[in-house]
Design a protein around this motif. Structure first.
Motif, PDB file in Angstrom:
ATOM      1  N   ASP A  24       1.186  18.577  -9.200  1.00  0.00           N
ATOM      2  CA  ASP A  24       1.900  17.924 -10.292  1.00  0.00           C
ATOM      3  C   ASP A  24       1.860  16.418 -10.025  1.00  0.00           C
ATOM      4  N   ILE A  25       1.414  15.650 -10.998  1.00  0.00           N
ATOM      5  CA  ILE A  25       1.357  14.194 -10.857  1.00  0.00           C
ATOM      6  C   ILE A  25       2.381  13.586 -11.791  1.00  0.00           C
ATOM      7  N   GLN A  26       3.265  12.760 -11.212  1.00  0.00           N
ATOM      8  CA  GLN A  26       4.329  12.118 -11.986  1.00  0.00           C
ATOM      9  C   GLN A  26       4.221  10.604 -11.844  1.00  0.00           C
ATOM     10  N   GLU A  33       1.773   4.483 -14.706  1.00  0.00           N
ATOM     11  CA  GLU A  33       0.747   5.450 -15.073  1.00  0.00           C
ATOM     12  C   GLU A  33      -0.545   4.743 -15.486  1.00  0.00           C
ATOM     13  N   LEU A  37      -4.083   5.086 -13.434  1.00  0.00           N
ATOM     14  CA  LEU A  37      -5.236   5.685 -14.107  1.00  0.00           C
ATOM     15  C   LEU A  37      -6.409   4.727 -14.252  1.00  0.00           C
ATOM     16  N   SER A  41      -8.638   8.785 -12.087  1.00  0.00           N
ATOM     17  CA  SER A  41      -8.123   9.746 -13.070  1.00  0.00           C
ATOM     18  C   SER A  41      -7.285  10.807 -12.360  1.00  0.00           C
ATOM     19  N   GLN A  42      -6.501  11.528 -13.140  1.00  0.00           N
ATOM     20  CA  GLN A  42      -5.724  12.625 -12.568  1.00  0.00           C
ATOM     21  C   GLN A  42      -6.650  13.678 -11.962  1.00  0.00           C
ATOM     22  N   ILE A  45      -7.742  12.414  -8.553  1.00  0.00           N
ATOM     23  CA  ILE A  45      -6.616  12.487  -7.619  1.00  0.00           C
ATOM     24  C   ILE A  45      -6.412  13.930  -7.158  1.00  0.00           C
ATOM     25  N   LYS A  46      -6.469  14.880  -8.083  1.00  0.00           N
ATOM     26  CA  LYS A  46      -6.310  16.290  -7.724  1.00  0.00           C
ATOM     27  C   LYS A  46      -7.453  16.747  -6.811  1.00  0.00           C
ATOM     28  N   THR A  60       3.786  17.777  -5.390  1.00  0.00           N
ATOM     29  CA  THR A  60       4.047  16.786  -6.421  1.00  0.00           C
ATOM     30  C   THR A  60       3.714  15.419  -5.854  1.00  0.00           C
ATOM     31  N   ARG A  62       4.182  11.530  -6.790  1.00  0.00           N
ATOM     32  CA  ARG A  62       4.945  10.663  -7.702  1.00  0.00           C
ATOM     33  C   ARG A  62       4.601   9.215  -7.388  1.00  0.00           C
TER      34      ARG A  62
END
Length: 168
Positions: A24-26, A33, A37, A41-42, A45-46, A60, A62
């Motif tokens: 989970d990216i917050q 954000e 970005l 990108s998300q 990162i994942k 998570t 954050r």
């Protein structure tokens, strides 16, 4: 260590033992954000998280500003400054990991500039670093530090990044 906000940030409405790694990216704000970005990108990162963590569970990430970073660092470490990364592991077994990892974007950007690194390379390093902390690795003594740094270097070079500990 007590959980970050009475319960882990990532636990709202989630099962306690997921059958895969959930990420989970917050972001503390829209401005944070947008800045993150522009670095990665998300999905990227994942990918970095999955390279470092081969367990089931829930992580998570954050991204915060300096005010929130300083507040959390003081609340949990009694340090009156914002730091680059804070890791809060809640559950760790040979199969499952649950953790929150906090990244202070202004500190990361400042460090990258001071170290003549790209923000992307420094962020990748700190994400790997935080994920390894969540899995119980540390750098409190020379032996632990060498083990952790070796894993960081191996993971980062496999993703095309330079050794973050190499002299500039």
């Amino acid at each position: 260590m007590n959980s970050l906000l009475r319960t882990p940030i990532n636990m709202a409405g989630k099962q306690s033992s997921p059958s895969k790694l959930e990420i989970d990216i917050q972001f503390a704000s829209t401005a944070i954000e947008e800045k993150v970005l522009t670095i990665a990108s998300q999905a990227v990162i994942k990918k970095w998280v999955k390279a470092a963590v081969h367990l089931n569970g829930l992580i998570t990430l954050r991204f915060v500003n300096a005010v929130e970073g300083k507040k959390l660092n003081f609340a949990f470490r009694s340090k009156d400054y914002a730091t680059n990364v804070l890791t809060f592991p809640y559950e760790l077994s040979n199969k499952t990991l649950t953790a929150d990892i906090i990244f202070c974007l202004p500190v990361i950007q400042k460090e990258a500039s001071e170290q003549n690194k790209t923000a992307k390379a420094h962020l990748a390093h700190l994400i790997i670093h935080g994920c390894l902390h969540a899995q119980g690795l540390d750098h409190e003594n020379d032996k632990e530090a060498k083990k952790m740094e070796s894993k960081e270097i191996t993971l980062l070079t496999s993703m095309g990044f330079a050794n973050p500990y190499a002299p500039i």
